[in-house]
Design a protein around this motif. Structure first.
Motif, mmCIF file in Angstrom:
data_model
loop_
_atom_site.group_PDB
_atom_site.id
_atom_site.type_symbol
_atom_site.label_atom_id
_atom_site.label_comp_id
_atom_site.label_asym_id
_atom_site.label_seq_id
_atom_site.Cartn_x
_atom_site.Cartn_y
_atom_site.Cartn_z
ATOM 1 N N PHE A 179 3.550 3.828 2.530
ATOM 2 C CA PHE A 179 3.085 2.443 2.564
ATOM 3 C C PHE A 179 3.609 1.658 1.358
ATOM 4 O O PHE A 179 4.093 0.532 1.484
ATOM 5 C CB PHE A 179 1.554 2.394 2.570
ATOM 6 N N ILE A 180 3.482 2.255 0.177
ATOM 7 C CA ILE A 180 3.936 1.586 -1.043
ATOM 8 C C ILE A 180 5.443 1.396 -1.017
ATOM 9 O O ILE A 180 5.966 0.332 -1.379
ATOM 10 C CB ILE A 180 3.508 2.400 -2.277
ATOM 11 N N LEU A 181 6.150 2.426 -0.565
ATOM 12 C CA LEU A 181 7.605 2.335 -0.481
ATOM 13 C C LEU A 181 8.036 1.248 0.483
ATOM 14 O O LEU A 181 9.014 0.525 0.246
ATOM 15 C CB LEU A 181 8.177 3.693 -0.038
ATOM 16 N N LEU A 182 7.289 1.095 1.562
ATOM 17 C CA LEU A 182 7.638 0.070 2.534
ATOM 18 C C LEU A 182 7.468 -1.331 1.945
ATOM 19 O O LEU A 182 8.276 -2.225 2.193
ATOM 20 C CB LEU A 182 6.777 0.237 3.786
ATOM 21 N N CYS A 183 6.421 -1.518 1.156
ATOM 22 C CA CYS A 183 6.238 -2.815 0.496
ATOM 23 C C CYS A 183 7.388 -3.092 -0.468
ATOM 24 O O CYS A 183 7.850 -4.233 -0.584
ATOM 25 C CB CYS A 183 4.913 -2.827 -0.256
ATOM 26 N N CYS A 184 7.833 -2.064 -1.169
ATOM 27 C CA CYS A 184 8.982 -2.238 -2.063
ATOM 28 C C CYS A 184 10.222 -2.630 -1.269
ATOM 29 O O CYS A 184 11.016 -3.471 -1.706
ATOM 30 C CB CYS A 184 9.241 -0.947 -2.839
ATOM 31 N N GLY A 185 10.380 -2.032 -0.100
ATOM 32 C CA GLY A 185 11.511 -2.384 0.749
ATOM 33 C C GLY A 185 11.440 -3.823 1.221
ATOM 34 O O GLY A 185 12.456 -4.523 1.262
ATOM 35 N N THR A 333 16.867 -0.283 4.534
ATOM 36 C CA THR A 333 17.023 1.170 4.404
ATOM 37 C C THR A 333 15.762 1.804 3.839
ATOM 38 O O THR A 333 15.311 2.864 4.305
ATOM 39 C CB THR A 333 18.226 1.497 3.503
ATOM 40 N N VAL A 334 15.193 1.166 2.815
ATOM 41 C CA VAL A 334 13.960 1.683 2.219
ATOM 42 C C VAL A 334 12.834 1.703 3.251
ATOM 43 O O VAL A 334 12.051 2.657 3.323
ATOM 44 C CB VAL A 334 13.561 0.836 0.990
ATOM 45 N N VAL A 335 12.743 0.661 4.067
ATOM 46 C CA VAL A 335 11.723 0.611 5.118
ATOM 47 C C VAL A 335 11.929 1.751 6.116
ATOM 48 O O VAL A 335 10.970 2.401 6.542
ATOM 49 C CB VAL A 335 11.759 -0.757 5.838
ATOM 50 N N SER A 336 13.173 1.997 6.476
ATOM 51 C CA SER A 336 13.473 3.086 7.421
ATOM 52 C C SER A 336 13.073 4.436 6.842
ATOM 53 O O SER A 336 12.539 5.298 7.548
ATOM 54 C CB SER A 336 14.965 3.078 7.771
ATOM 55 N N VAL A 337 13.325 4.632 5.544
ATOM 56 C CA VAL A 337 12.931 5.889 4.886
ATOM 57 C C VAL A 337 11.415 6.039 4.893
ATOM 58 O O VAL A 337 10.873 7.130 5.095
ATOM 59 C CB VAL A 337 13.481 5.942 3.447
#
Length: 349
Positions: A179-185, A333-337
């Motif tokens: 979730f946090i990574l997706l926000c960063c993306g 790409t970050v969202v996909s990860v």
């Protein structure tokens, strides 16, 4: 003697076989393995179809809204468009119910008649969806179609938190990290290197996106809780009552916001072929969302929406001349990860 002995043994064997067959008559034969496997395959196919349909419909949703503008503004009333969306969804639910009644008859699970306790919960998500759906028209004054799809992913955080609070479902540490990574993306994709502003979207756009994320997250989780509270209840009946309240609240919105315009210019003033496609898209998207909630879960809906941003960006390049920047590519790409990490975290719970 040998012949008679063998013949007697055969007769005894035949008698015992006949007795066994007689003893099995009237007793149910267990074949639970076959139906369970076929049922699992059918559920998997149904879940895959509705998720794929939701992805395609969601990716074209923002494009059709932007495309329906003329000279940068909506010539039609957005409240009447929302009302027609709810009306069409209600009609589709009734058509599906009519087909079920024709084939299976009317049962306790598919009849429209209900109790006050069952329908009293539907006004809450209906109001939340009304405000969220109206906001999605006005946010395009600050963002483009791909940017809108990126910011829509902010509802993943609200969905995850509310999923834990309302449905009492534990999320793994990997899922929280996703979730946090997706926000960063999402933030990375909004970086703007061609102007003095750090982010492409102004503050008003971010505020509207955050409000929409909170509304969408709460409405989605609340609706899922309602539908899964009585899993045997036919989904079209549940949809019908939700859309009836949606129509009622949208009618109130028309009276409050666009009453004079509708009375002077007409209900369908400013409508075009693209507007009609947009209404059809919204209606079918609503049906697909409810089916995902019924047969999958709300987070599947959220991530289906996330994948749609990639399709929106590609189409926007050809229709609106959208520039695929390095920041947008890295953010996507970050969202996909994060999607992959969420799936991995779900398996390890």
């Amino acid at each position: 003697m040998e012949y008679r002995k063998i013949k007697d043994e055969d007769n005894d064997g035949g008698g015992s076989s006949s007795g066994d067959l007689e003893s099995l008559r009237g007793k149910p034969i267990s074949v639970t393995n076959v139906p369970s496997k076929s049922s699992e395959l059918a559920n998997w196919k149904r879940k895959s179809v509705v998720t794929l349909a939701l992805t395609v419909l969601t990716s074209s949703q923002a494009i059709l809204i932007v495309w329906s503008k003329r000279a940068g503004k909506y010539e039609y009333s957005v409240t009447t468009a929302n009302f027609l969306v709810e009306t069409l969804k209600c009609a589709l639910s009734l058509a599906a119910l009519a087909r079920i009644w024709n084939h299976e008859g009317v049962t306790d699970d598919n009849r429209l008649s209900t109790t006050l306790d069952e329908v009293i919960v539907y006004p809450i998500p209906a109001v939340l969806y009304l405000v969220k759906n109206l906001l999605q028209y006005y946010i395009f004054a600050y963002v483009d179609a791909p940017g809108y799809q990126i910011l829509k992913n902010l509802n993943i955080i609200s969905t995850g938190v509310l999923y834990r609070i309302i449905l009492k479902k534990k999320l793994s540490e990997i899922q929280w990290a996703a979730f946090i990574l997706l926000c960063c993306g999402c933030t990375t994709a909004q970086l703007n290197s061609n102007s003095d502003r750090v982010l492409q979207t102004p503050l008003q756009g971010w505020i509207m996106a955050i409000v929409m994320a909170l509304l969408s997250g709460f409405a989605g989780v609340y609706t899922e809780a309602i539908m899964k509270k009585r899993p045997s209840r036919n989904i079209n009946v549940q949809n019908f009552w939700l859309y009836v309240f949606g129509m009622a609240f949208n009618a109130v919105a028309i009276v409050i916001q666009d009453f004079d315009a509708v009375m002077n210019k007409g209900f369908f003033h400013g409508y075009s072929f693209i507007t009609v496609l947009m209404i059809l898209n919204h209606a079918l998207s609503g049906i697909a969302v409810s089916m995902v909630m019924k047969y999958a879960d709300n987070i599947v809906k959220v991530y289906s929406t996330s994948v749609a941003m990639l399709l929106t960006a590609v189409v926007s390049v050809f229709l609106f001349g959208f520039h695929l920047s390095l920041a947008f590519f890295l953010g996507s790409t970050v969202v996909s990860v994060s999607v992959y990490l969420h799936s991995a975290g779900k398996l390890q719970r």
